[in-house]
Scaffold this active site. Structure first.
Site, PDB file in Angstrom:
ATOM      1  N   GLY A 148      66.825 -81.172 -98.418  1.00 26.20           N
ATOM      2  CA  GLY A 148      66.132 -82.088 -97.524  1.00 26.20           C
ATOM      3  C   GLY A 148      65.463 -81.296 -96.410  1.00 26.20           C
ATOM      4  N   CYS A 149      64.335 -81.776 -95.903  1.00 24.95           N
ATOM      5  CA  CYS A 149      63.619 -81.016 -94.863  1.00 24.95           C
ATOM      6  C   CYS A 149      64.428 -80.964 -93.570  1.00 24.95           C
ATOM      7  CB  CYS A 149      62.225 -81.594 -94.630  1.00 24.95           C
ATOM      8  SG  CYS A 149      62.172 -83.368 -94.306  1.00 24.95           S
ATOM      9  N   ASN A 150      65.066 -82.076 -93.194  1.00 21.30           N
ATOM     10  CA  ASN A 150      65.931 -82.073 -92.018  1.00 21.30           C
ATOM     11  C   ASN A 150      67.126 -81.155 -92.240  1.00 21.30           C
ATOM     12  OD1 ASN A 150      64.258 -84.039 -90.915  1.00 21.30           O
ATOM     13  ND2 ASN A 150      65.623 -85.728 -91.396  1.00 21.30           N
ATOM     14  N   THR A 153      66.193 -77.455 -91.825  1.00 24.53           N
ATOM     15  CA  THR A 153      65.993 -77.048 -90.431  1.00 24.53           C
ATOM     16  C   THR A 153      67.328 -76.843 -89.726  1.00 24.53           C
ATOM     17  OG1 THR A 153      64.068 -78.531 -90.474  1.00 24.53           O
ATOM     18  CG2 THR A 153      64.635 -77.534 -88.373  1.00 24.53           C
TER      19      THR A 153
END
Length: 342
Positions: A148-150, A153
């Site tokens: 997932g992009c979150n 990060t």
């Protein structure tokens, strides 16, 4: 050597981002594109910014002849992705950009995503696609599950700190801001311009956001004990970008040193000088992630801030990076584009 590539789900934002990156890739050629909702159209109609590329027309994924295809990117929504991937040729290399193969525990997948896993036997062969930490496993994999992009990060900010034992594990707070493209291209009322612009809002509050499943899995595995972070994402009226602000207990100098050492040889992870903070502007359209560290006025507390582009390093750029490893291509191929500023 040129590798023939297929993309299933090419009419979404991540599909378009894959094509933008492959446009300058020295060893990838797009051989087939599928997007059931846009069948028969040319990519120039779906995404006019790609009209300069010589691309095949959009077809259904069932129409693709996978003989001669070296790797397939699957950019479909969760649930749909596992159903399609389970029907693809068994020898085909696949990079999945959905959530369907990220969680090794299929029971956890059902809890977070609300439906039983339809390809549980394939889950066992899937490799988690956070490139910098699973590089060798990805190199040998047939099926890679993009993060997932979150989740990516937050992990770039925290993994070296958890692994290095330089922060407390019971009071980690992750406050994250994400651009609207992270929600995909489907029409949603809350994403209309009049509903979203000139404001911001938190979502997935109180431990309900699905990317917590990835944090739980990866941080607990690293620590060798259960780790549960507090995580609240916020939707900002910007097209691209994620900024994660992480609050931890630990010495700022030790935190900065741990991150600097972990990422010293990483081409896409840039640790900024102590006290310098990243911005989503500085990574826009690129495969870079910038990480900054600052002490807090409260002794023994540290703030870590990470910024990346959710469509590139958070998704499609990560997918190309993983595909490069799987195909035996230079890992940075097609990915050294400078960020677009302003």
């Amino acid at each position: 050597m040129t590798h023939r590539i297929a993309i299933i789900g090419a009419s979404g934002y991540t599909g378009a981002e894959l094509l933008r990156l492959i446009a300058t890739h020295p060893e990838m050629e797009v051989a087939a594109l599928a997007a059931n909702s846009k069948v028969g159209q040319q990519m120039a109609q779906v995404f006019p910014h790609l009209r300069h590329m010589d691309l095949p027309p959009l077809v259904t994924w069932e129409e693709i002849d996978f003989d001669g295809i070296d790797l397939c990117f699957c950019a479909l929504p969760h649930k749909t992705s596992q159903e399609v991937i389970s029907k693809l040729p068994r020898g085909l290399k696949i990079v999945d950009l959905s959530a369907d193969f990220r969680l090794t525990d299929t029971g956890a997948y059902e809890r977070w995503y609300g439906n039983p896993h339809a390809a549980a036997e394939m889950q066992q062969e899937a490799v988690y696609g956070l490139t910098e930490f699973y590089r060798e496993e990805i190199r040998a994999a047939r099926l890679v599950a993009g993060t997932g992009c979150n989740a990516a990060t937050g992990q770039f900010a925290l993994r070296p700190l958890i692994a290095g034992g330089v922060i407390g594990l019971d009071d980690i707070i992750l406050d994250l801001k994400c651009g609207v493209s992270g929600a995909g291209r489907s029409l949603k009322e809350n994403l209309l311009h009049a509903e979203l612009s000139e404001g911001t809002n938190a979502y997935g509050v109180g431990g309900t956001h699905r990317h917590l499943g990835e944090f739980d899995q990866e941080f607990s595995k690293l620590a060798g004990r259960e780790v549960r972070v507090q995580f609240t994402p916020h939707l900002l009226p910007m097209n691209r970008g994620i900024l994660a602000t992480v609050y931890v207990s630990g010495d700022p100098a030790a935190v900065h040193a741990a991150l600097s050492e972990a990422y010293a040889a990483e081409p896409f992870l840039q640790v900024l000088p102590m006290g310098e903070m990243p911005s989503t502007h500085h990574v826009r359209g690129s495969n870079f992630c910038h990480v900054g560290v600052s002490g807090d006025r409260v002794s023994g507390r540290t703030i870590v801030i990470a910024a990346l582009d959710n469509l590139t390093k958070g998704s499609s750029g990560q997918a190309v990076q993983n595909a490069n490893l799987m195909l035996g291509v230079e890992e940075t191929a097609g990915l050294m584009l400078a960020p677009c500023f302003p």
